[in-house]
Design a protein around this motif. Structure first.
Motif, PDB file in Angstrom:
ATOM      1  N   ASN A 139       0.754  -1.297   0.212  1.00  0.00           N
ATOM      2  CA  ASN A 139      -0.277  -0.147  -0.015  1.00  0.00           C
ATOM      3  C   ASN A 139       0.714   1.223   0.022  1.00  0.00           C
ATOM      4  O   ASN A 139       1.835   1.299   0.837  1.00  0.00           O
ATOM      5  N   GLU A 150      -7.759  -7.289  -5.514  1.00  0.00           N
ATOM      6  CA  GLU A 150      -8.919  -6.626  -4.887  1.00  0.00           C
ATOM      7  C   GLU A 150      -9.294  -5.456  -6.078  1.00  0.00           C
ATOM      8  O   GLU A 150      -8.505  -5.082  -6.702  1.00  0.00           O
ATOM      9  N   ASP A 201      -6.515  -3.650  -8.219  1.00  0.00           N
ATOM     10  CA  ASP A 201      -5.129  -4.249  -7.907  1.00  0.00           C
ATOM     11  C   ASP A 201      -4.711  -5.738  -8.102  1.00  0.00           C
ATOM     12  O   ASP A 201      -5.373  -6.267  -8.246  1.00  0.00           O
TER      13      ASP A 201
HETATM   14 MG   LIG Z   1      -5.285  -3.139  -1.109  1.00  0.00          MG
END
Ligand SMILES: [Mg+2]
Ligand SMILES: Nc1ncnc2c1ncn2[C@@H]1O[C@H](COP(=O)(O)OP(=O)(O)O)[C@@H](O)[C@H]1O
Length: 264
Positions: free
Chosen positions: A171, A222, A210
């Protein structure tokens, strides 16, 4: 916020912000709509729900033959912390335990053994309504593809900070940096196609898909229906401009087509 305000100016749209700057009311003089936080209203409610729920995302993509990282719901017992997770014996660490509807990598926990699994389950089940687990895979790379109306509009790789002691999560809000993937590069096409297939399957018109890569195989981790490009935009002046142009396209889509519409 600056990007949305400037894009509205360019497109001749009126925009007004709530005092806390969370809600933008946008109008073209005839129609008006709202942007609430990172929700632009291009996705219908069931598509947004399918994306928000990681187990649901996996189930739908898997059923459609689209490669997706397996996510399974964990039942949280009524008496909460007193019991451990009710997993079948063939589910073994290493696992990743996470809130089923989370974002930003928050409370996404690696369980390397049974003890960690029990401790992490106790912590998360006290905090969240639904949890998911996923087999831990040491991904080689992670990309984000922003899709708008069936086209990949921006592709970037998330590079983790640090040298050999790299953290395992990619992230950007946890310190990662973006590397923009240009449409002319060889890696662009396959990522763009996979992301468009995934967002199409969920009915997502505007979303961030993603994609993780492990041993040269790309898989959808996701799909985000509401996501910020704050860290992407802050990473360079050029990326700020890239995101601003993207938001201008999103705003223009909001006023040229009906929400939730898609033909299949
Ligand atoms: Mg994520
Ligand atoms: N099964 C997994 N194996 C390895 N890493 C994972 C796994 N699931 C998540 N991660 C890492 O953790 C990060 C956050 O997980 P993610 O499912 O995307 O949750 P969030 O929605 O909070 O971002 C991912 O970007 C990825 O780098």
């Amino acid at each position: 916020m600056r990007q949305v305000t400037e894009a509205c100016g360019e497109l001749g749209l009126d925009v007004g912000w709530s005092p806390d700057r969370w809600i933008a009311s946008v109008s073209d003089g005839i129609r008006s709509t709202r942007i609430i936080g990172y929700t632009f209203g291009l996705n219908d409610a069931s598509a947004a729900e399918a994306a928000l729920d990681k187990v649901c995302t996996f189930g739908l993509l898997h059923a459609a033959g689209i490669p997706a990282v397996e996510h399974t719901l964990i039942e949280i017992p009524k008496d909460r912390r007193s019991r451990g997770p009710n997993l079948s014996p063939d589910v073994q660490p290493p696992l990743v335990l996470k809130p089923n509807r989370g974002s930003g990598g928050a409370d996404v926990l690696l369980c390397r053994n049974q003890e960690e699994l029990l401790a992490n389950f106790a912590a998360l089940s006290a905090k969240y309504q639904t949890l998911a687990y996923s087999p831990f895979t040491p991904f080689d790379a992670e990309y984000r593809v922003v899709v708008l109306d069936r086209k990949a509009r921006l592709v970037f790789e998330k590079l983790r900070f640090g040298g050999s002691e790299q953290p395992w999560k990619f992230n950007l809000n946890l310190g990662g940096t973006p590397r923009v993937v240009r449409p002319a590069s060889a890696e662009y096409g396959p990522l763009a196609r996979l992301a468009v297939r995934a967002s199409d399957e969920l009915g997502i018109r505007f979303g961030a898909v993603d994609i993780v890569v492990h041993r040269n195989t790309s898989t959808v981790l996701e799909v985000n229906d509401a996501f910020s490009l704050i860290f992407f935009s802050a990473s360079s002046d050029e990326n700020f401009r890239i995101a601003a142009a993207l938001y201008a396209d999103v705003l223009s889509s909001m006023f040229t087509s009906s929400p939730g519409s898609r033909d299949r």
